[in-house]
Design a protein around this motif. Structure first.
Motif, mmCIF file in Angstrom:
data_model
loop_
_atom_site.group_PDB
_atom_site.id
_atom_site.type_symbol
_atom_site.label_atom_id
_atom_site.label_comp_id
_atom_site.label_asym_id
_atom_site.label_seq_id
_atom_site.Cartn_x
_atom_site.Cartn_y
_atom_site.Cartn_z
ATOM 1 N N THR A 1 -13.340 -45.361 -1.452
ATOM 2 C CA THR A 1 -12.912 -46.388 -2.381
ATOM 3 C C THR A 1 -11.517 -46.835 -1.974
ATOM 4 O O THR A 1 -10.975 -46.370 -0.977
ATOM 5 C CB THR A 1 -12.927 -45.845 -3.834
ATOM 6 O OG1 THR A 1 -12.750 -46.949 -4.731
ATOM 7 C CG2 THR A 1 -11.826 -44.829 -4.066
ATOM 8 N N PRO B 1 -9.548 -52.760 -6.636
ATOM 9 C CA PRO B 1 -10.356 -53.792 -5.970
ATOM 10 C C PRO B 1 -9.514 -54.933 -5.398
ATOM 11 O O PRO B 1 -9.944 -55.628 -4.484
ATOM 12 C CB PRO B 1 -11.271 -54.310 -7.072
ATOM 13 C CG PRO B 1 -11.334 -53.204 -8.066
ATOM 14 C CD PRO B 1 -9.999 -52.517 -8.002
ATOM 15 N N TRP C 1 -16.822 -48.482 -6.014
ATOM 16 C CA TRP C 1 -15.783 -48.639 -7.035
ATOM 17 C C TRP C 1 -16.027 -47.718 -8.228
ATOM 18 O O TRP C 1 -15.271 -47.706 -9.181
ATOM 19 C CB TRP C 1 -15.704 -50.097 -7.501
ATOM 20 C CG TRP C 1 -15.432 -51.023 -6.367
ATOM 21 C CD1 TRP C 1 -16.289 -51.894 -5.793
ATOM 22 C CD2 TRP C 1 -14.207 -51.129 -5.631
ATOM 23 N NE1 TRP C 1 -15.685 -52.546 -4.750
ATOM 24 C CE2 TRP C 1 -14.392 -52.097 -4.620
ATOM 25 C CE3 TRP C 1 -12.966 -50.502 -5.699
ATOM 26 C CZ2 TRP C 1 -13.413 -52.455 -3.717
ATOM 27 C CZ3 TRP C 1 -11.980 -50.863 -4.796
ATOM 28 C CH2 TRP C 1 -12.196 -51.828 -3.826
#
Length: 158
Positions: free
Chosen positions: A103, A107, A138
């Motif tokens: 990850t 974002p 995510w």
């Protein structure tokens, strides 16, 4: 009660042998005290498990992939992505195919487009790796609790 004889006796002696003196022959010299003693766990901890496949944790390929991931640094945080907790999983199949699940801190991370490609290139360059696939996820979201103690120490959080 007044007619009973005492139940204890008193013994007088002329002399007593002196107690033995302390000997320093058995004591450690100051330099011996300061030397590092043999660490009996050192060899045990350095020994690698026997009979592991190269792709298992502790195996050659797996450990080399982890080493490659530890060479990739987050551009905004001076810590490698492995200790930062961005790597959620590393799987190595029997043919040398590696799947990295990772990850990013957010974002909206500025390296969201380039970081997975860099991970793929670096891991793909590890000897014994046939190819690498990077899965960017995510869920669960990254948080600082996923960082290693080394990363926290580096960032002054410990």
């Amino acid at each position: 009660m007044s007619g009973e004889e005492p139940r204890f006796t008193v013994e007088e002696v002329e002399s007593v042998a002196p107690p033995p003196k302390a000997r320093v022959d058995d004591a450690e010299a100051p330099t011996e005290k300061l030397e590092r003693k043999r660490d009996y766990l050192e060899g045990f901890l350095a020994e690698k498990p026997q009979g592991l496949a190269a792709g298992e944790p502790g195996g050659d390929i797996y450990e080399s992939v982890i080493g490659a991931l530890k060479e990739i640094f987050d551009p905004e945080i001076p810590v490698n992505i492995y200790d930062l907790g961005l790597i959620y999983g590393v799987e190595v199949d029997g043919d040398g195919g590696v799947t990295v699940t990772m990850t990013l801190t957010t974002p909206h991370c500025p390296v969201a487009e380039s970081m997975p490609g860099e991970v793929e290139l670096r891991v793909g360059a590890v000897p014994g790796v046939r190819d690498c696939e990077v899965n960017l996820v995510w869920d669960p979201p990254w948080d600082p609790a996923k960082m290693s103690d080394e990363a926290r120490l580096e960032l002054g959080m410990l």
